[in-house]
Design a protein around this motif. Structure first.
Motif, PDB file in Angstrom:
ATOM      1  N   GLN A   1       0.678 -54.955  13.117  1.00 28.40           N
ATOM      2  CA  GLN A   1       0.873 -55.353  11.722  1.00 28.40           C
ATOM      3  C   GLN A   1      -0.460 -55.500  10.980  1.00 28.40           C
ATOM      4  N   LEU A   2      -1.490 -55.934  11.698  1.00 29.11           N
ATOM      5  CA  LEU A   2      -2.790 -56.200  11.084  1.00 29.11           C
ATOM      6  C   LEU A   2      -3.738 -55.009  11.157  1.00 29.11           C
TER       7      LEU A   2
ATOM      8  N   GLU B   1       4.442 -60.000   3.476  1.00 28.05           N
ATOM      9  CA  GLU B   1       3.316 -59.461   2.694  1.00 28.05           C
ATOM     10  C   GLU B   1       3.458 -57.949   2.521  1.00 28.05           C
TER      11      GLU B   1
ATOM     12  N   SER C   1       3.857 -65.657  12.542  1.00 31.27           N
ATOM     13  CA  SER C   1       2.798 -64.779  12.042  1.00 31.27           C
ATOM     14  C   SER C   1       3.349 -63.410  11.684  1.00 31.27           C
TER      15      SER C   1
ATOM     16  N   GLN D   1       5.335 -63.567   8.395  1.00 34.05           N
ATOM     17  CA  GLN D   1       4.456 -63.628   7.227  1.00 34.05           C
ATOM     18  C   GLN D   1       3.896 -62.253   6.895  1.00 34.05           C
ATOM     19  N   LYS D   2       3.469 -61.506   7.912  1.00 36.33           N
ATOM     20  CA  LYS D   2       2.891 -60.187   7.673  1.00 36.33           C
ATOM     21  C   LYS D   2       3.952 -59.230   7.126  1.00 36.33           C
TER      22      LYS D   2
END
Length: 259
Positions: free
Chosen positions: A197-198, A257, A250, A253-254
């Protein structure tokens, strides 16, 4: 930019005259040391240990203590004469894959610019490095210190990346590090999902020193008579029992976003 060194890159029997420029700069705040009582600026003096008298810069020389209280004074010419060739040469001794070099060894980048007479040889080395996919391991002397670096191409530029000697890199064998025996596969899977995701394309212009920005805000507040407020809270270590819940949150949240 001002050149900090001039000499040649040695590539086999080919010598390429070049100038060396620093490829990095500091972006830290310039803070003065003050006396607490009246904020008087503090000045550092070079003082003789024997008579406590200040010594002017032009009277200071460099010396090596070869026995108790006995010194040999070294001049700038002595440092150059220690190896007349090496002080004017970036000597490529090997070619390796850059991926073989542990990132702990990288220290500081420099830019290499050719003199007019070395333009063609410079372009030849740059093109050969590009096509080979390798970097040159080089030895040189800079600021009276022997150094190692790698020569690599970046677009039309040749970069000299200074690297540390192996004895300058500390071993990590004394550190107490955890094993993976206590990890659950579900935890690893969630962590991998969060990494996915990041994941993005690296863009260095995206990052800057946010701490300096926060510190400047405190300076501005205090200059205007305002009491500075701490930014955020100190992070607390994650409890083992909360690991799965925090990973799931986490990810949520991603995804929000991204949506």
């Amino acid at each position: 930019m001002r050149a900090i060194w001039s000499g040649s890159i040695s590539f086999g029997l080919v010598n390429i005259p070049v100038k060396l420029f620093s490829g990095s700069q500091s972006d830290s705040l310039d803070l003065d040391m003050l006396r607490k009582g009246d904020l008087c600026p503090i000045k550092y003096l070079r003082v003789c240990k024997r008579d406590n008298k200040e010594v002017p810069h032009e009277e200071i020389v460099k010396g090596y203590e070869y026995s108790d209280g006995e010194y040999v004074v070294l001049s700038d010419k002595d440092f150059e004469n220690a190896s007349l060739e090496k002080t004017h040469l970036i000597d490529i001794v090997d070619f390796v894959q850059e991926s073989e070099i542990d990132t702990r060894y990288f220290e500081k980048p420099y830019y290499l610019e050719p003199d007019k007479s070395g333009a063609k040889a410079y372009a030849l080395l740059r093109e050969a490095l590009k096509r080979s996919g390798k970097v040159g391991v080089a030895s040189y002397v800079l600021r009276n210190r022997g150094a190692m670096g790698i020569v690599k191409p970046l677009d039309d530029l040749l970069i000299l990346n200074q690297i540390r000697y192996s004895e300058e890199v500390r071993a990590a064998s004394d550190l107490k590090l955890p094993s993976q025996d206590n990890l659950r596969e579900q935890e690893v899977t969630l962590a991998l999902s969060l990494i996915d995701q990041l994941t993005t394309t690296f863009d260095p212009s995206k990052y800057h020193d946010e701490y300096i920005d926060d510190l400047k805000k405190i300076i501005d507040d205090k200059a205007h008579g305002l009491a500075p407020k701490p930014e955020g809270k100190a992070p607390q270590p994650t409890k083992v029992t909360d690991m799965m819940a925090l990973l799931k949150e986490s990810l949520k949240q991603k995804r929000k976003e991204a949506a």
